[in-house]
Design a protein around this motif. Structure first.
Motif, mmCIF file in Angstrom:
data_model
loop_
_atom_site.group_PDB
_atom_site.id
_atom_site.type_symbol
_atom_site.label_atom_id
_atom_site.label_comp_id
_atom_site.label_asym_id
_atom_site.label_seq_id
_atom_site.Cartn_x
_atom_site.Cartn_y
_atom_site.Cartn_z
ATOM 1 N N ARG B 64 4.502 -3.831 -43.736
ATOM 2 C CA ARG B 64 6.008 -5.173 -43.653
ATOM 3 C C ARG B 64 6.161 -5.509 -44.684
ATOM 4 O O ARG B 64 5.416 -5.721 -45.551
ATOM 5 C CB ARG B 64 4.646 -5.937 -42.733
ATOM 6 C CG ARG B 64 4.774 -5.699 -40.963
ATOM 7 C CD ARG B 64 3.649 -6.288 -40.357
ATOM 8 N NE ARG B 64 2.001 -6.003 -40.696
ATOM 9 C CZ ARG B 64 1.241 -6.826 -40.044
ATOM 10 N NH1 ARG B 64 1.433 -7.989 -39.557
ATOM 11 N NH2 ARG B 64 0.837 -6.219 -40.265
ATOM 12 N N ARG B 65 7.111 -6.832 -44.680
ATOM 13 C CA ARG B 65 7.842 -7.198 -46.026
ATOM 14 C C ARG B 65 8.962 -8.348 -45.312
ATOM 15 O O ARG B 65 8.786 -8.715 -43.735
ATOM 16 C CB ARG B 65 8.945 -6.215 -46.169
ATOM 17 C CG ARG B 65 10.029 -6.322 -47.732
ATOM 18 C CD ARG B 65 10.621 -5.774 -47.895
ATOM 19 N NE ARG B 65 11.974 -6.129 -46.423
ATOM 20 C CZ ARG B 65 13.516 -5.619 -47.087
ATOM 21 N NH1 ARG B 65 13.867 -5.653 -48.271
ATOM 22 N NH2 ARG B 65 14.025 -6.227 -46.962
ATOM 23 N N GLN B 66 8.214 -9.084 -46.184
ATOM 24 C CA GLN B 66 8.765 -10.367 -46.212
ATOM 25 C C GLN B 66 9.893 -10.989 -47.355
ATOM 26 O O GLN B 66 9.061 -10.822 -48.441
ATOM 27 C CB GLN B 66 8.275 -11.715 -46.537
ATOM 28 C CG GLN B 66 8.130 -13.153 -45.963
ATOM 29 C CD GLN B 66 9.659 -13.589 -44.449
ATOM 30 O OE1 GLN B 66 8.626 -13.419 -43.140
ATOM 31 N NE2 GLN B 66 9.861 -14.452 -45.023
ATOM 32 N N LEU B 136 11.175 -20.434 -40.917
ATOM 33 C CA LEU B 136 9.773 -18.698 -39.990
ATOM 34 C C LEU B 136 9.146 -18.815 -39.204
ATOM 35 O O LEU B 136 9.010 -18.881 -37.956
ATOM 36 C CB LEU B 136 9.603 -18.755 -41.122
ATOM 37 C CG LEU B 136 10.645 -18.018 -42.844
ATOM 38 C CD1 LEU B 136 9.275 -17.554 -43.923
ATOM 39 C CD2 LEU B 136 10.836 -16.397 -41.791
ATOM 40 N N GLY B 137 8.586 -20.806 -38.655
ATOM 41 C CA GLY B 137 8.251 -20.816 -37.905
ATOM 42 C C GLY B 137 8.470 -22.011 -36.619
ATOM 43 O O GLY B 137 7.620 -21.819 -35.532
ATOM 44 N N LYS B 139 11.894 -21.906 -35.919
ATOM 45 C CA LYS B 139 13.631 -21.712 -34.670
ATOM 46 C C LYS B 139 13.623 -20.513 -34.291
ATOM 47 O O LYS B 139 13.037 -19.142 -34.988
ATOM 48 C CB LYS B 139 14.583 -21.942 -36.049
ATOM 49 C CG LYS B 139 14.972 -23.097 -37.186
ATOM 50 C CD LYS B 139 15.645 -23.852 -37.973
ATOM 51 C CE LYS B 139 16.141 -25.035 -38.278
ATOM 52 N NZ LYS B 139 16.556 -25.045 -38.844
ATOM 53 N N ALA B 176 16.960 -10.145 -42.017
ATOM 54 C CA ALA B 176 15.761 -9.923 -41.041
ATOM 55 C C ALA B 176 14.424 -10.430 -41.898
ATOM 56 O O ALA B 176 13.661 -10.975 -41.148
ATOM 57 C CB ALA B 176 15.298 -8.888 -39.829
ATOM 58 N N ASP B 177 14.740 -9.937 -42.567
ATOM 59 C CA ASP B 177 12.816 -9.753 -43.550
ATOM 60 C C ASP B 177 13.152 -11.050 -43.981
ATOM 61 O O ASP B 177 11.956 -11.333 -44.535
ATOM 62 C CB ASP B 177 12.963 -8.770 -44.289
ATOM 63 C CG ASP B 177 12.521 -6.974 -43.905
ATOM 64 O OD1 ASP B 177 11.794 -7.422 -42.358
ATOM 65 O OD2 ASP B 177 12.578 -6.293 -44.481
ATOM 66 N N GLY B 180 12.470 -13.245 -40.909
ATOM 67 C CA GLY B 180 11.075 -13.506 -39.644
ATOM 68 C C GLY B 180 11.567 -12.638 -38.609
ATOM 69 O O GLY B 180 11.229 -13.034 -37.304
ATOM 70 N N LEU B 181 12.669 -11.696 -38.190
ATOM 71 C CA LEU B 181 13.365 -11.420 -37.359
ATOM 72 C C LEU B 181 12.448 -9.321 -37.477
ATOM 73 O O LEU B 181 12.426 -9.008 -38.779
ATOM 74 C CB LEU B 181 14.321 -11.441 -37.007
ATOM 75 C CG LEU B 181 14.646 -13.483 -36.856
ATOM 76 C CD1 LEU B 181 16.175 -14.097 -36.955
ATOM 77 C CD2 LEU B 181 13.538 -13.271 -35.141
ATOM 78 N N THR B 182 13.926 -8.925 -36.562
ATOM 79 C CA THR B 182 14.045 -7.483 -36.921
ATOM 80 C C THR B 182 15.439 -7.279 -36.689
ATOM 81 O O THR B 182 16.388 -7.886 -36.740
ATOM 82 C CB THR B 182 13.985 -6.600 -35.646
ATOM 83 O OG1 THR B 182 14.426 -7.073 -34.425
ATOM 84 C CG2 THR B 182 11.698 -6.451 -35.412
#
Lengths: 223, 223
Positions: B64-66, B136-137, B139, B176-177, B180-182
């Motif tokens: 998993r990547r941010q 990120l948290g 929206k 996306a990363d 915080g989405l795909t």
DNA sequence: CGACGCGTTGATATGGCTCAAGAGTGGTGG
DNA sequence: CCACCACTCTTGAGCCATATCAACGCGTCG
């Protein structure tokens, strides 16, 4: 790949609160519910938490809230940008703070050691926030809560018999807003961890870590 | 309440890249796909982006990547903590960087103006990250993408007839990363904004902002 | 004693994820 | 110059984790 323990709090490692040496230090006391500063306030001071716990928040126009960080002893809060604070800050419990002038951070003209110290705190904050990103963006609710409990235990946990215990001065709502969840989900996730015997919950705000290893592997994303 | 434009990128406002005055500057070129540094590397240097775009990422053991930030001209990357980098950093397009020594940030002994400059960059980064947190948290996917496009347009948008246009050197996966989405959700959300005539998409990586006001009210959470 | 805030739990809804297929798109080598 | 391949992007269908809505218990404080 470099493996990191994922650390949701502001700082990776605590540093002992500054102890007065020669010069007298300006300190300040703040009571629960009282604001230290608000988003947009002119930022003249920078605060180092000596005792207590602070809460740093951001609020959207429609009321959605994000808890940016909890400020524990050793943490520094109130880093300005463009001369202003960019979060609200209030106390969760009675707290004492060491007050620094913004200039102490911004220039090395005065106390060089203090300047260094504040600078280092700022850099630590950056790296701590990067951990928080990963958590907000890419972790499931259990992973989030597990990470949260672990970091808190590392920083402010106390041994209780064979186990570590940690006190949570914040509400479930605060935790939710820190982790990007709802209160209900936080509550359910606590229950889930309790039922699987990984943690025990004493008085609502006291958690005992029964299986630190299990908690750790959950936090890191082991299924 | 203090109303803030929500700004997902590293920095709130760009600053013009440092221009050499007296001393010669050490610079560096980096090609797409090449890494500038990796998480855990000893951090000797700090880099100021002169041209190009960098990508700062964190990766979990399971992949998993941010994306922590995109580094545009005027941004500074590589702030160390405990002497190490805490993200990976590579280039999205050929980029040139101005290289500073870590000591330039950490002590005021050398070039005082440069020290100030780097310090201020660090503080700006902190406040920029706080915006990213909210995004990120708290929206929704449209709000995230709208905020993203707005900040990017503000910083690196170019007028095109009556409209502003912005180039996206990163893939949908990168976006996306970052949010915080795909990829799929990012793609669908682009389509949604396109179908409602708020944006137009030229060549996959070129977006025209047709209705900036609408986009802004979406970003801020207006229904 | 009553009211209010906080936490828990249940039932249901839903936004974004997952899995899957196809359509561009750009690069490479024959 | 074209054919092919790899990769990215888009779109669809269904599902699942978390949100939402709602009820209730408990403790605290006036």
């Amino acid at each position: 790949m470099y493996v990191t323990a994922t650390l949701p709090l502001m700082q990776t490692r605590s540093i002992p609160p500054l102890r007065p040496r020669i010069a007298r230090q300006r300190t300040l006391t703040i009571k629960p519910g009282k604001h230290l500063f608000l988003e947009g306030d002119a930022a003249d001071k920078i605060y180092e938490v000596a005792t207590g716990v602070l809460r740093l928040t951001r609020i959207m126009e429609d009321g959605r809230r994000q808890v940016i960080a909890f400020g524990y002893p050793g943490d520094t809060v109130g880093f300005p940008s463009d001369g202003r604070y960019h979060t609200d800050c209030d106390a969760l419990v009675p707290s004492t703070l060491i007050v620094h002038r913004r200039a102490d951070l911004e220039t090395a003209k005065g106390d060089a050691a203090l300047h260094q110290r504040l600078l280092r705190a700022a850099l630590r904050e950056i790296s701590g926030m990067q951990d928080h990103f990963m958590m907000l963006g890419r972790k499931s609710s259990v992973e989030k809560l597990a990470s949260f409990l672990l970091v808190l235990t590392d920083r402010v946990g106390a041994p209780l018999g064979d186990f570590d215990q940690v006190n949570l001065p914040m509400t479930r709502g605060d935790i939710a807003d820190f982790l990007g969840l709802t209160t209900e989900t936080v509550s359910r996730t606590f229950t889930q961890l309790r039922k699987s015997q990984i943690i025990a919950i004493d008085h609502i705000n006291t958690v005992v870590i029964l299986k630190p290893t299990a908690l750790r592997s959950i936090a890191e994303g082991a299924d």
